[in-house]
Design a protein around this motif. Structure first.
Motif, PDB file in Angstrom:
ATOM      1  N   GLU A   1       0.992  -0.965  -0.156  1.00 47.88           N
ATOM      2  CA  GLU A   1       0.069  -0.165  -0.016  1.00 47.88           C
ATOM      3  C   GLU A   1       0.893   1.030  -0.128  1.00 47.88           C
ATOM      4  O   GLU A   1       0.599   2.199  -0.691  1.00 47.88           O
ATOM      5  N   GLY A   2       1.846   1.177   0.791  1.00 51.05           N
ATOM      6  CA  GLY A   2       2.909   2.300   1.084  1.00 51.05           C
ATOM      7  C   GLY A   2       3.460   2.625  -0.442  1.00 51.05           C
ATOM      8  O   GLY A   2       3.714   4.003  -0.786  1.00 51.05           O
ATOM      9  N   LEU A   3       3.758   1.443  -0.968  1.00 53.86           N
ATOM     10  CA  LEU A   3       4.598   1.714  -2.376  1.00 53.86           C
ATOM     11  C   LEU A   3       3.479   2.348  -3.485  1.00 53.86           C
ATOM     12  O   LEU A   3       3.964   3.291  -4.268  1.00 53.86           O
ATOM     13  N   ARG A   4       2.185   1.825  -3.393  1.00 53.75           N
ATOM     14  CA  ARG A   4       1.332   2.177  -4.448  1.00 53.75           C
ATOM     15  C   ARG A   4       1.090   3.769  -4.447  1.00 53.75           C
ATOM     16  O   ARG A   4       0.721   4.213  -5.316  1.00 53.75           O
ATOM     17  N   THR A   5       1.069   4.204  -3.099  1.00 53.85           N
ATOM     18  CA  THR A   5       0.637   5.493  -2.817  1.00 53.85           C
ATOM     19  C   THR A   5       1.674   6.826  -3.332  1.00 53.85           C
ATOM     20  O   THR A   5       1.561   7.432  -3.199  1.00 53.85           O
ATOM     21  N   ARG A   6       2.843   5.936  -3.757  1.00 61.50           N
ATOM     22  CA  ARG A   6       3.968   6.846  -3.967  1.00 61.50           C
ATOM     23  C   ARG A   6       4.097   6.961  -5.461  1.00 61.50           C
ATOM     24  O   ARG A   6       4.281   5.920  -6.227  1.00 61.50           O
ATOM     25  N   SER A   7       4.345   8.305  -5.983  1.00 67.10           N
ATOM     26  CA  SER A   7       4.640   8.462  -7.703  1.00 67.10           C
ATOM     27  C   SER A   7       6.101   8.183  -7.845  1.00 67.10           C
ATOM     28  O   SER A   7       6.511   8.202  -9.054  1.00 67.10           O
ATOM     29  N   ASN A   8       6.972   8.392  -6.826  1.00 66.35           N
ATOM     30  CA  ASN A   8       8.342   8.558  -7.028  1.00 66.35           C
ATOM     31  C   ASN A   8       9.225   7.119  -7.372  1.00 66.35           C
ATOM     32  O   ASN A   8      10.105   7.067  -7.600  1.00 66.35           O
ATOM     33  N   VAL A   9       8.481   5.855  -7.061  1.00 67.98           N
ATOM     34  CA  VAL A   9       8.931   4.761  -6.994  1.00 67.98           C
ATOM     35  C   VAL A   9       7.956   3.803  -7.879  1.00 67.98           C
ATOM     36  O   VAL A   9       6.854   4.001  -8.083  1.00 67.98           O
ATOM     37  N   SER A  10       8.570   2.629  -8.108  1.00 63.31           N
ATOM     38  CA  SER A  10       7.781   1.700  -8.899  1.00 63.31           C
ATOM     39  C   SER A  10       8.253   0.252  -8.147  1.00 63.31           C
ATOM     40  O   SER A  10       9.282   0.104  -7.591  1.00 63.31           O
ATOM     41  N   TYR A  11       7.186  -0.471  -8.521  1.00 58.42           N
ATOM     42  CA  TYR A  11       7.518  -2.106  -7.885  1.00 58.42           C
ATOM     43  C   TYR A  11       7.116  -3.092  -8.667  1.00 58.42           C
ATOM     44  O   TYR A  11       5.918  -2.843  -9.313  1.00 58.42           O
ATOM     45  N   GLU A  12       7.584  -4.328  -8.857  1.00 57.50           N
ATOM     46  CA  GLU A  12       7.112  -5.388  -9.302  1.00 57.50           C
ATOM     47  C   GLU A  12       7.228  -6.729  -8.533  1.00 57.50           C
ATOM     48  O   GLU A  12       8.192  -6.651  -7.695  1.00 57.50           O
ATOM     49  N   GLU A  13       6.316  -7.628  -8.519  1.00 58.70           N
ATOM     50  CA  GLU A  13       6.423  -8.943  -7.808  1.00 58.70           C
ATOM     51  C   GLU A  13       6.573  -9.907  -8.710  1.00 58.70           C
ATOM     52  O   GLU A  13       6.087  -9.863  -9.870  1.00 58.70           O
ATOM     53  N   THR A  14       7.408 -10.724  -8.497  1.00 56.77           N
ATOM     54  CA  THR A  14       7.719 -11.937  -9.181  1.00 56.77           C
ATOM     55  C   THR A  14       8.566 -13.048  -8.325  1.00 56.77           C
ATOM     56  O   THR A  14       8.748 -12.971  -7.143  1.00 56.77           O
ATOM     57  N   ASP A  15       8.344 -14.398  -8.875  1.00 58.68           N
ATOM     58  CA  ASP A  15       8.809 -15.499  -8.198  1.00 58.68           C
ATOM     59  C   ASP A  15      10.268 -15.914  -8.945  1.00 58.68           C
ATOM     60  O   ASP A  15      10.683 -16.996  -8.628  1.00 58.68           O
ATOM     61  N   SER A  16      10.383 -15.051  -9.864  1.00 61.43           N
ATOM     62  CA  SER A  16      11.628 -15.545 -10.514  1.00 61.43           C
ATOM     63  C   SER A  16      12.825 -14.852 -10.249  1.00 61.43           C
ATOM     64  O   SER A  16      12.690 -13.595 -10.808  1.00 61.43           O
ATOM     65  N   LEU A  17      13.955 -15.062  -9.667  1.00 62.58           N
ATOM     66  CA  LEU A  17      15.074 -14.592  -9.585  1.00 62.58           C
ATOM     67  C   LEU A  17      15.691 -14.040 -10.951  1.00 62.58           C
ATOM     68  O   LEU A  17      16.416 -13.234 -10.963  1.00 62.58           O
ATOM     69  N   GLU A  18      15.957 -15.268 -11.524  1.00 63.78           N
ATOM     70  CA  GLU A  18      16.840 -15.236 -12.683  1.00 63.78           C
ATOM     71  C   GLU A  18      16.341 -14.124 -13.606  1.00 63.78           C
ATOM     72  O   GLU A  18      16.915 -13.441 -14.406  1.00 63.78           O
ATOM     73  N   SER A  19      14.855 -13.846 -13.764  1.00 64.73           N
ATOM     74  CA  SER A  19      14.270 -13.029 -14.710  1.00 64.73           C
ATOM     75  C   SER A  19      14.825 -11.616 -14.491  1.00 64.73           C
ATOM     76  O   SER A  19      14.633 -10.718 -15.347  1.00 64.73           O
ATOM     77  N   VAL A  20      14.985 -11.318 -13.302  1.00 70.18           N
ATOM     78  CA  VAL A  20      15.337  -9.877 -13.046  1.00 70.18           C
ATOM     79  C   VAL A  20      16.863  -9.644 -12.739  1.00 70.18           C
ATOM     80  O   VAL A  20      17.009  -8.302 -12.755  1.00 70.18           O
ATOM     81  N   VAL A  21      17.578 -10.658 -12.539  1.00 70.47           N
ATOM     82  CA  VAL A  21      19.014 -10.412 -11.964  1.00 70.47           C
ATOM     83  C   VAL A  21      19.500  -9.284 -12.871  1.00 70.47           C
ATOM     84  O   VAL A  21      20.373  -8.460 -12.388  1.00 70.47           O
ATOM     85  N   PRO A  22      19.623  -9.538 -14.251  1.00 71.35           N
ATOM     86  CA  PRO A  22      20.474  -8.530 -15.147  1.00 71.35           C
ATOM     87  C   PRO A  22      20.004  -7.055 -14.976  1.00 71.35           C
ATOM     88  O   PRO A  22      20.915  -6.218 -15.214  1.00 71.35           O
ATOM     89  N   ARG A  23      18.917  -6.576 -14.325  1.00 69.15           N
ATOM     90  CA  ARG A  23      18.648  -5.270 -14.297  1.00 69.15           C
ATOM     91  C   ARG A  23      18.805  -4.695 -13.105  1.00 69.15           C
ATOM     92  O   ARG A  23      18.823  -3.550 -12.744  1.00 69.15           O
ATOM     93  N   LEU A  24      19.477  -5.507 -12.055  1.00 68.58           N
ATOM     94  CA  LEU A  24      19.521  -5.062 -10.692  1.00 68.58           C
ATOM     95  C   LEU A  24      20.682  -4.417 -10.412  1.00 68.58           C
ATOM     96  O   LEU A  24      21.949  -4.692 -10.924  1.00 68.58           O
ATOM     97  N   ASP A  25      20.877  -3.265  -9.576  1.00 64.93           N
ATOM     98  CA  ASP A  25      21.847  -2.684  -9.022  1.00 64.93           C
ATOM     99  C   ASP A  25      22.207  -3.014  -7.658  1.00 64.93           C
ATOM    100  O   ASP A  25      23.666  -3.175  -7.351  1.00 64.93           O
ATOM    101  N   ILE A  26      21.134  -3.755  -6.843  1.00 67.86           N
ATOM    102  CA  ILE A  26      21.347  -4.116  -5.636  1.00 67.86           C
ATOM    103  C   ILE A  26      20.538  -5.396  -5.489  1.00 67.86           C
ATOM    104  O   ILE A  26      19.388  -5.428  -5.946  1.00 67.86           O
ATOM    105  N   LEU A  27      21.136  -6.517  -4.920  1.00 69.68           N
ATOM    106  CA  LEU A  27      20.684  -7.712  -4.921  1.00 69.68           C
ATOM    107  C   LEU A  27      20.195  -7.808  -3.234  1.00 69.68           C
ATOM    108  O   LEU A  27      21.472  -8.133  -2.537  1.00 69.68           O
ATOM    109  N   TYR A  28      19.119  -7.748  -2.575  1.00 68.66           N
ATOM    110  CA  TYR A  28      18.979  -8.094  -0.983  1.00 68.66           C
ATOM    111  C   TYR A  28      18.501  -9.261  -0.767  1.00 68.66           C
ATOM    112  O   TYR A  28      17.456  -9.658  -0.933  1.00 68.66           O
ATOM    113  N   MET A  29      19.328 -10.350  -0.511  1.00 67.86           N
ATOM    114  CA  MET A  29      18.852 -11.716  -0.433  1.00 67.86           C
ATOM    115  C   MET A  29      18.518 -11.738   1.281  1.00 67.86           C
ATOM    116  O   MET A  29      19.219 -11.188   2.001  1.00 67.86           O
ATOM    117  N   THR A  30      17.511 -12.584   1.517  1.00 66.58           N
ATOM    118  CA  THR A  30      16.982 -12.885   2.981  1.00 66.58           C
ATOM    119  C   THR A  30      16.839 -14.309   3.205  1.00 66.58           C
ATOM    120  O   THR A  30      16.459 -15.078   2.188  1.00 66.58           O
TER     121      THR A  30
END
Lengths: 306, 138
Positions: free
Chosen positions: A196-225
């Motif tokens: 909700e907090g992200l949706r109300t902000r126009s300065n940021v964007s987000y996507e939800e995915t279950d595939s790490l491989e598909s997004v890795v090439p675009r990342l500046d930071i990868l925060y593993m948990t």
């Protein structure tokens, strides 16, 4: 500076900048601050296990010339006799100038701050918030990237119970052009109140995915948990989900050379040991920076920072 | 169906049809010794159907609790048979000890003497969140 720190959102962007500047100065000249908190006492109340957070706070206080009391195991405190958080805090506040507290119940630091005459720092409340880990994350990001704006951050693993993720999202969502990739199994997606907090902000964007491989090439930071075993009511669910993501050198094949890999630690097996020697792996440096930024926080909250 | 008009008391009107019992319980009207009338499903030009509660006694209504359950209700104060005040209700920014947090991980489930406090997180959706753990209530 603020009286209590429960949530990273208690700190303004300017206050975060002040803490980072102070931490930089402490890195540059450790001797300058070696007596900054002389005759002050830190109490560390850990109702849940901790290695890095507790020891880094204690090391931070000692390096500032202060003293440390506390407990690392609730079984050695009156909590086992059923003492309330409020009464524990009233007691410890008689013996200390500032309290760092980790508790399994969400919101426990707020309950503590309502009854405490001395500052309370939240060192993790259940799966909720962990603001000082976020300060460590922010200090690391600033040192590694030189900026917060315009970064693409992948947060991977247990986004439901991962309190460090929640606090980091809150913190980074303030900055212009930040893009979040939220990578998790369906069952461990980020809570609604975070999204909700992200949706109300126009300065940021987000996507939800279950595939790490598909997004890795675009990342500046990868925060593993780590998948938070202690937050599951059902062990079978934990076993099913615990190996959802394992970062290996193969996973990183298409990643940017400038990628920064972070992890709040401890890890179980979500980052293969082979990744540790990759120059992009910065999670051990991150925990060192955690001690420095906690020094800055203690000094600032006790009002003795120059 | 006739309900006697009241001389001194409170009328809670424009309750969404079906909500009156929730309000009755929330305001603890069962503890009152005076007459309390619950009128369900009466016709309303504006709402189609609505509920009304009439309380035959001057009563300090918890407006925050009302605003949480049904922010569209109106509260009229009756003195000597005349309406002397009409209060418009709006969703309160904060509600204290009106509802309890159901999150088993929340500190309110174990800590004695702690107020159950919720803040208005999304006015459009009537969404409240626990100030301790952020669990949602709607």
């Amino acid at each position: 500076m603020i009286k209590h720190l429960n949530d990273i959102q208690d700190l303004s962007s300017d206050q975060i900048e002040q803490l980072i500047a102070l931490a930089e100065d402490m890195l540059a000249d450790r001797a300058k601050y070696q007596s900054a908190l002389a005759h002050r006492t830190l109490a560390t109340l850990f109702f849940e296990p901790s290695t890095r957070t507790r020891l880094s706070f204690e090391a931070a206080m000692l390096e500032l010339g202060g003293d440390v009391i506390g407990f690392a195991d609730p079984n050695s405190s009156s909590a086992t006799k059923g003492e309330s958080v409020a009464d524990t805090i009233r007691t410890v506040a008689c013996y200390s100038d500032i309290i760092v507290m980790r508790h399994p119940k969400e919101g426990a630091p707020i309950a503590a701050s309502l009854r405490s005459p001395v500052p309370i720092i939240n060192a993790g409340d259940g799966g909720h918030h962990h603001p000082t880990q976020t300060l460590a994350d922010l200090f690391t990001i600033r040192r590694e990237k030189g900026r917060f704006e315009g970064l693409t951050i992948g947060l991977c693993g247990d986004l439901k119970f991962g309190r460090t993720v929640h606090s980091l999202i809150h913190a980074m969502a303030r900055y212009e052009g930040v893009r979040f990739a939220l990578i998790s199994p369906q069952e461990l997606r980020a809570p609604d109140y975070i999204l909700e907090g992200l949706r109300t902000r126009s300065n940021v964007s987000y996507e939800e995915t279950d595939s790490l491989e598909s997004v890795v090439p675009r990342l500046d930071i990868l925060y593993m948990t780590r998948v938070q075993r202690e937050r599951f009511f059902n062990e079978a669910d934990y076993v099913r989900l615990k190996d959802s993501y394992i970062l290996t050198l193969k996973t990183l094949a298409d990643a940017k050379d400038s990628l920064t890999i972070l992890h709040p630690l401890p890890r179980v097996n979500e980052i293969a040991v082979e990744v540790d020697d990759d120059p992009r792996a910065r999670y051990f440096k991150q925990m060192y920076y955690g001690k420095i930024i906690r020094k800055a926080l203690l000094a600032a909250m006790l009002g003795v920072a120059p | 169906m006739n309900i006697d008009s009241i001389q001194n008391g409170i009328v809670i009107d424009h309750i969404q049809a079906g909500n009156s019992m929730s309000i009755y319980q929330l305001l603890h009207l069962d503890r009152l010794a005076c007459s309390v009338a619950i009128i369900k499903n009466c016709k309303s030009a504006k709402m189609g159907r609505k509920d009304i509660i009439k309380i035959d006694e001057d009563f300090d209504v918890n407006l925050d609790a009302l605003g949480f359950v049904d922010p569209n209700v109106t509260v009229s104060v009756i003195r000597d048979g005349q309406t002397v005040e009409k209060r418009k209700i709006s969703p309160p920014e904060r509600i204290v000890n009106v509802i309890r947090c159901n999150n088993p991980r929340c500190i309110t489930t174990t800590e004695p003497g702690l107020d159950h406090i919720f803040h208005l997180a999304d006015a459009a959706r009537g969404l409240y969140r626990c100030v301790y753990c952020d669990a949602a209530k709607q």
